[in-house]
Design a protein around this motif. Structure first.
Motif, PDB file in Angstrom:
ATOM      1  N   ILE A 146       0.881  -1.167   0.000  1.00  0.00           N
ATOM      2  CA  ILE A 146       0.000   0.000   0.000  1.00  0.00           C
ATOM      3  C   ILE A 146       0.915   1.212   0.000  1.00  0.00           C
ATOM      4  CG2 ILE A 146      -1.762   1.289   1.255  1.00  0.00           C
ATOM      5  CD1 ILE A 146      -2.687  -1.403   2.440  1.00  0.00           C
ATOM      6  N   MET A 147       0.854   1.995  -1.060  1.00  0.00           N
ATOM      7  CA  MET A 147       1.784   3.110  -1.235  1.00  0.00           C
ATOM      8  C   MET A 147       1.024   4.429  -1.221  1.00  0.00           C
ATOM      9  SD  MET A 147       5.047   3.673  -1.953  1.00  0.00           S
ATOM     10  CE  MET A 147       6.099   4.904  -2.667  1.00  0.00           C
ATOM     11  N   ILE A 148       1.458   5.337  -0.361  1.00  0.00           N
ATOM     12  CA  ILE A 148       0.908   6.680  -0.315  1.00  0.00           C
ATOM     13  C   ILE A 148       1.925   7.579  -1.009  1.00  0.00           C
ATOM     14  CG2 ILE A 148      -0.007   8.511   1.145  1.00  0.00           C
ATOM     15  CD1 ILE A 148      -1.480   5.744   1.359  1.00  0.00           C
ATOM     16  N   GLY A 149       1.562   8.124  -2.155  1.00  0.00           N
ATOM     17  CA  GLY A 149       2.483   8.904  -2.966  1.00  0.00           C
ATOM     18  C   GLY A 149       2.649  10.331  -2.478  1.00  0.00           C
ATOM     19  N   THR A 150       3.415  11.080  -3.212  1.00  0.00           N
ATOM     20  CA  THR A 150       3.677  12.470  -2.863  1.00  0.00           C
ATOM     21  C   THR A 150       2.421  13.317  -3.061  1.00  0.00           C
ATOM     22  OG1 THR A 150       4.463  12.896  -5.085  1.00  0.00           O
ATOM     23  CG2 THR A 150       6.114  12.304  -3.460  1.00  0.00           C
ATOM     24  N   SER A 151       2.362  14.437  -2.375  1.00  0.00           N
ATOM     25  CA  SER A 151       1.284  15.422  -2.433  1.00  0.00           C
ATOM     26  C   SER A 151      -0.003  14.988  -1.736  1.00  0.00           C
ATOM     27  CB  SER A 151       0.949  15.827  -3.874  1.00  0.00           C
ATOM     28  OG  SER A 151       2.079  16.358  -4.502  1.00  0.00           O
ATOM     29  N   VAL A 152      -0.081  13.767  -1.237  1.00  0.00           N
ATOM     30  CA  VAL A 152      -1.271  13.298  -0.519  1.00  0.00           C
ATOM     31  C   VAL A 152      -1.265  13.913   0.869  1.00  0.00           C
ATOM     32  CG1 VAL A 152      -2.415  11.258   0.462  1.00  0.00           C
ATOM     33  CG2 VAL A 152      -1.326  11.123  -1.790  1.00  0.00           C
ATOM     34  N   ASP A 153      -2.410  14.362   1.364  1.00  0.00           N
ATOM     35  CA  ASP A 153      -2.519  14.824   2.746  1.00  0.00           C
ATOM     36  C   ASP A 153      -2.568  13.586   3.643  1.00  0.00           C
ATOM     37  OD1 ASP A 153      -3.052  15.893   5.215  1.00  0.00           O
ATOM     38  OD2 ASP A 153      -4.790  17.062   4.568  1.00  0.00           O
ATOM     39  N   ALA A 154      -1.395  13.071   3.966  1.00  0.00           N
ATOM     40  CA  ALA A 154      -1.273  11.815   4.703  1.00  0.00           C
ATOM     41  C   ALA A 154      -1.910  11.865   6.086  1.00  0.00           C
ATOM     42  CB  ALA A 154       0.196  11.418   4.809  1.00  0.00           C
ATOM     43  N   THR A 155      -2.098  13.052   6.644  1.00  0.00           N
ATOM     44  CA  THR A 155      -2.747  13.148   7.953  1.00  0.00           C
ATOM     45  C   THR A 155      -4.219  12.761   7.881  1.00  0.00           C
ATOM     46  OG1 THR A 155      -3.339  15.489   7.698  1.00  0.00           O
ATOM     47  CG2 THR A 155      -1.177  14.994   8.672  1.00  0.00           C
ATOM     48  N   THR A 156      -4.777  12.673   6.675  1.00  0.00           N
ATOM     49  CA  THR A 156      -6.187  12.309   6.513  1.00  0.00           C
ATOM     50  C   THR A 156      -6.365  10.912   5.934  1.00  0.00           C
ATOM     51  OG1 THR A 156      -6.386  13.212   4.277  1.00  0.00           O
ATOM     52  CG2 THR A 156      -6.737  14.747   6.118  1.00  0.00           C
ATOM     53  N   VAL A 157      -5.290  10.156   5.842  1.00  0.00           N
ATOM     54  CA  VAL A 157      -5.345   8.803   5.302  1.00  0.00           C
ATOM     55  C   VAL A 157      -5.302   7.807   6.459  1.00  0.00           C
ATOM     56  CG1 VAL A 157      -4.169   7.098   3.848  1.00  0.00           C
ATOM     57  CG2 VAL A 157      -4.229   9.507   3.157  1.00  0.00           C
ATOM     58  N   GLN A 158      -6.241   6.875   6.454  1.00  0.00           N
ATOM     59  CA  GLN A 158      -6.272   5.810   7.451  1.00  0.00           C
ATOM     60  C   GLN A 158      -6.031   4.472   6.760  1.00  0.00           C
ATOM     61  OE1 GLN A 158      -9.706   5.838  10.074  1.00  0.00           O
ATOM     62  NE2 GLN A 158     -10.105   7.954   9.489  1.00  0.00           N
ATOM     63  N   VAL A 159      -5.093   3.715   7.292  1.00  0.00           N
ATOM     64  CA  VAL A 159      -4.792   2.377   6.781  1.00  0.00           C
ATOM     65  C   VAL A 159      -4.845   1.438   7.977  1.00  0.00           C
ATOM     66  CG1 VAL A 159      -3.089   0.937   5.609  1.00  0.00           C
ATOM     67  CG2 VAL A 159      -3.321   3.356   4.972  1.00  0.00           C
ATOM     68  N   HIS A 160      -5.826   0.543   7.980  1.00  0.00           N
ATOM     69  CA  HIS A 160      -5.948  -0.360   9.131  1.00  0.00           C
ATOM     70  C   HIS A 160      -6.643  -1.669   8.768  1.00  0.00           C
ATOM     71  CE1 HIS A 160     -10.134   1.089   9.584  1.00  0.00           C
ATOM     72  NE2 HIS A 160      -9.634   2.288   9.387  1.00  0.00           N
ATOM     73  N   HIS A 161      -6.310  -2.693   9.553  1.00  0.00           N
ATOM     74  CA  HIS A 161      -6.907  -4.037   9.459  1.00  0.00           C
ATOM     75  C   HIS A 161      -6.729  -4.684   8.097  1.00  0.00           C
ATOM     76  CE1 HIS A 161      -8.574  -3.333  13.383  1.00  0.00           C
ATOM     77  NE2 HIS A 161      -9.202  -2.253  12.942  1.00  0.00           N
ATOM     78  N   ASN A 162      -5.608  -4.413   7.424  1.00  0.00           N
ATOM     79  CA  ASN A 162      -5.298  -5.064   6.157  1.00  0.00           C
ATOM     80  C   ASN A 162      -4.422  -6.272   6.423  1.00  0.00           C
ATOM     81  OD1 ASN A 162      -6.373  -3.032   4.075  1.00  0.00           O
ATOM     82  ND2 ASN A 162      -5.204  -1.758   5.479  1.00  0.00           N
ATOM     83  N   ASN A 163      -4.490  -7.263   5.568  1.00  0.00           N
ATOM     84  CA  ASN A 163      -3.663  -8.453   5.646  1.00  0.00           C
ATOM     85  C   ASN A 163      -2.647  -8.350   4.511  1.00  0.00           C
ATOM     86  OD1 ASN A 163      -2.624 -10.941   6.183  1.00  0.00           O
ATOM     87  ND2 ASN A 163      -4.472 -12.091   5.642  1.00  0.00           N
TER      88      ASN A 163
END
Length: 167
Positions: A146-163
Motif C-alpha cells: 500500500i503506497m501513499i504517494g507524494t502530495s497526498v494529505d497523509a494526515t487524513t489517510v487511514q490504513v488499518h486491518h489489512n492483511n
C-alpha cells in the motif's frame, strides 16, 4: 468483459455521479489506463468485480492520472478481486474514498498494489488482502504493498486491518 485490445478500457465512466460498477468479470484487457477507469465522476461505487490479466496498466483507477480529480469526492471500492496487473491493482486519485475488503495479488506495479496519489485527502484503506505482489523499484526505491504517494494529505489517510504478506 474480456479481450479488449490496447488502448481500450473494459469499463469507463466519465463525468458521472451516483453510479455503480458491480458484479463484473473483466479480463485480458490491454488498456493504457485501467480495466475499470472512472474519472471526472463523484459518488461512484466499484463493487464485487473480478479483474485479472490487465496487460498494460491498472486493474481499477479512480480519478485522472494527472491528479485533476483530486478534489472530487465520495466513492467506494469494495470487495473486488484484482490480480495479474501490469501496474497498480487499485489506484486512487480522488478524495473521500473508502477502499475496503478487496484482494489484490500478482501486481507488478512500480507504485504499489494499492496506490494513493496526488493532492487527495480523506482516504480509508481497510480490511484488504494485499499479497504476493512483485513491485518494481525503478520509480520508487522502496515501493509498498500500500503506497501513499507524494502530495497526498497523509494526515487524513487511514490504513488499518489489512492483511499484507508475500510482497
Amino acid at each position: 468483459v474480456y479481450d479488449i485490445a490496447s488502448p481500450g478500457d473494459a469499463l469507463n465512466f466519465a463525468d458521472s455521479s451516483n453510479s455503480a460498477i458491480r458484479y463484473n468479470e473483466v479480463h485480458n484487457i490491454g488498456s493504457e489506463n485501467a480495466a475499470i477507469y472512472v474519472y471526472g465522476s463523484t459518488n461512484t461505487t466499484i463493487q464485487c468485480n473480478l479483474i485479472y490479466d490487465v496487460h498494460n496498466n491498472d486493474g481499477i483507477k479512480l480519478g485522472t492520472k494527472g491528479g485533476g480529480d483530486a478534489a472530487l469526492t465520495g466513492s467506494n471500492i469494495l470487495y473486488n478481486v484484482v490480480h495479474d496487473t501490469a501496474q497498480d491493482g487499485i489506484a486512487v486519485y480522488m478524495s473521500s474514498v473508502l477502499v475496503d475488503g478487496n484482494e489484490v495479488y500478482n501486481s507488478t506495479s512500480e507504485n504499489g498494489a494499492i496506490y494513493v496519489a496526488w493532492a487527495v485527502a480523506g482516504i480509508t484503506i481497510s480490511n484488504n488482502a494485499v499479497h504476493d505482489n512483485t513491485l518494481q523499484t525503478f520509480k520508487w526505491v522502496d515501493p509498498g504493498a500500500i503506497m501513499i504517494g507524494t502530495s497526498v494529505d497523509a494526515t487524513t489517510v487511514q490504513v488499518h486491518h489489512n492483511n499484507i504478506f508475500g510482497n
